[in-house]
Design a protein around this motif. Structure first.
Motif, short mmCIF file in Angstrom:
data_model
loop_
_atom_site.label_atom_id
_atom_site.label_comp_id
_atom_site.label_asym_id
_atom_site.label_seq_id
_atom_site.Cartn_x
_atom_site.Cartn_y
_atom_site.Cartn_z
N PRO A 185 0.81 -1.23 0.00
CA PRO A 185 0.00 0.00 0.00
C PRO A 185 0.84 1.28 0.00
O PRO A 185 0.31 2.36 -0.29
N HIS A 186 2.14 1.17 0.31
CA HIS A 186 3.01 2.35 0.32
C HIS A 186 3.43 2.77 -1.08
O HIS A 186 3.93 3.88 -1.26
N VAL A 187 3.25 1.90 -2.08
CA VAL A 187 3.66 2.23 -3.45
C VAL A 187 2.59 3.12 -4.08
O VAL A 187 1.42 2.72 -4.16
N PRO A 188 2.95 4.33 -4.53
CA PRO A 188 1.95 5.21 -5.15
C PRO A 188 1.29 4.58 -6.37
O PRO A 188 1.95 3.88 -7.15
N VAL A 189 0.01 4.82 -6.52
CA VAL A 189 -0.75 4.32 -7.67
C VAL A 189 -1.00 5.48 -8.62
O VAL A 189 -1.53 6.53 -8.22
N LEU A 190 -0.60 5.31 -9.89
CA LEU A 190 -0.82 6.34 -10.90
C LEU A 190 -2.06 6.00 -11.72
O LEU A 190 -2.58 4.88 -11.67
N ASP A 191 -2.50 6.98 -12.49
CA ASP A 191 -3.67 6.74 -13.34
C ASP A 191 -3.34 5.70 -14.40
O ASP A 191 -2.27 5.76 -15.03
N PRO A 192 -4.24 4.74 -14.63
CA PRO A 192 -4.02 3.78 -15.72
C PRO A 192 -4.16 4.47 -17.08
O PRO A 192 -4.80 5.51 -17.20
N VAL A 193 -3.53 3.88 -18.08
CA VAL A 193 -3.62 4.40 -19.44
C VAL A 193 -3.92 3.25 -20.40
O VAL A 193 -3.56 2.10 -20.13
N ASP A 194 -4.59 3.57 -21.49
CA ASP A 194 -4.82 2.57 -22.53
C ASP A 194 -3.62 2.57 -23.47
O ASP A 194 -3.18 3.63 -23.94
N VAL A 195 -3.10 1.38 -23.75
CA VAL A 195 -1.87 1.24 -24.53
C VAL A 195 -2.12 0.31 -25.72
O VAL A 195 -2.83 -0.69 -25.60
N ILE A 196 -1.54 0.66 -26.84
CA ILE A 196 -1.64 -0.19 -28.03
C ILE A 196 -0.87 -1.48 -27.81
O ILE A 196 0.25 -1.48 -27.30
N ILE A 197 -1.47 -2.60 -28.21
CA ILE A 197 -0.86 -3.92 -28.11
C ILE A 197 -0.63 -4.45 -29.51
O ILE A 197 -1.51 -4.37 -30.37
N ARG A 198 0.57 -5.02 -29.72
CA ARG A 198 0.89 -5.61 -31.03
C ARG A 198 1.59 -6.95 -30.82
O ARG A 198 2.33 -7.12 -29.86
N PRO A 199 1.40 -7.89 -31.74
CA PRO A 199 2.16 -9.15 -31.66
C PRO A 199 3.65 -8.88 -31.83
O PRO A 199 4.06 -8.01 -32.61
N LEU A 200 4.46 -9.65 -31.13
CA LEU A 200 5.91 -9.44 -31.19
C LEU A 200 6.45 -9.68 -32.59
O LEU A 200 7.35 -8.97 -33.04
N THR A 201 5.92 -10.65 -33.30
CA THR A 201 6.38 -10.90 -34.67
C THR A 201 6.23 -9.65 -35.53
O THR A 201 7.15 -9.27 -36.26
N GLU A 202 5.08 -9.02 -35.45
CA GLU A 202 4.82 -7.81 -36.24
C GLU A 202 5.79 -6.70 -35.89
O GLU A 202 6.32 -6.00 -36.77
N ILE A 203 6.05 -6.53 -34.60
CA ILE A 203 6.97 -5.48 -34.16
C ILE A 203 8.38 -5.74 -34.69
O ILE A 203 9.05 -4.82 -35.19
#
Length: 211
Positions: free
Chosen positions: A112-130
């Protein structure tokens, strides 16, 4: 790379170097790279003249990483089995960031001592494509995976017929080999033709048995 100074959390870079003394491409792929130097499994290789592709879903770490490691290709992205978006749960210490909502909830309870930041939506891609887009060598030396619980999804998203690392380090966090062998991700990697050759308690190491 041959060194006695480690930048990793538990000397994973030294262990990896024992299997990669004669680096063929001198190339790594670091999924969940986070910090460029401290607690990095790939910085020791970078310091020895290697280069690679480093991926992290946290936009806050990308520019410092690029400044510290200009030879690397550094990309802000999540990695998963299918293209899309996922909610990225963030904390004051980015080592705890995760796409896994259950893991995030457990961390909030346990630390509980670790600060919590706002979540964000992130783009996900397959590793092969990257890797295709980043012109990765098809046979490279070292794949490092540290994605706080979604390691299996990263493995599933890579076409091992097209891209084949010689050594894989995968976060597992277990106390002994018996616990490691019981993990689904370990069986998943072994089924691809890799052999479990070492572990630190935090990471497990797999060598390509086909080479």
């Amino acid at each position: 790379m041959s060194r006695t100074i480690s930048y990793s959390m538990f000397a994973e870079d030294i262990i990896a170097s024992k299997y990669l003394r004669d680096g063929e491409q001198q190339f790594y792929v670091d999924v969940g790279c986070c910090f460029p130097v401290v607690a990095s499994n790939t910085y020791g290789f970078y310091e020895a003249g290697w280069r690679g592709i480093c991926l992290d879903a946290n936009p806050d770490v990308i520019e410092p990483f690029r400044q510290a490691r200009p030879r690397d290709t550094v990309i802000c992205t999540g990695v998963g089995g299918a293209a899309g978006t996922l909610t990225f749960h963030r904390f004051g210490n980015p080592v705890y960031n995760t796409f896994d909502p259950d893991r995030a909830a457990r961390l909030k309870r346990r630390k509980p001592h670790v600060p919590v930041l706002d979540p964000v939506d992130v783009i996900i891609r397959p590793l092969t494509e990257i890797l295709i887009d980043a012109s990765c060598p098809e046979r490279f030396d070292f794949l490092n995976i540290d994605v706080e619980g979604l390691e299996s999804e990263v493995i599933s998203s890579l076409d091992f017929e097209r891209f084949r690392p010689r050594l894989i380090a995968c976060e597992t966090i277990v106390k002994n080999v018996r616990e490691a062998l019981a993990l689904p991700v370990v069986g998943q990697i072994e089924a691809l033709g890799y052999k479990l050759v070492g572990m630190t308690g935090h990471d497990s190491f797999f060598i390509d048995a086909q080479r």
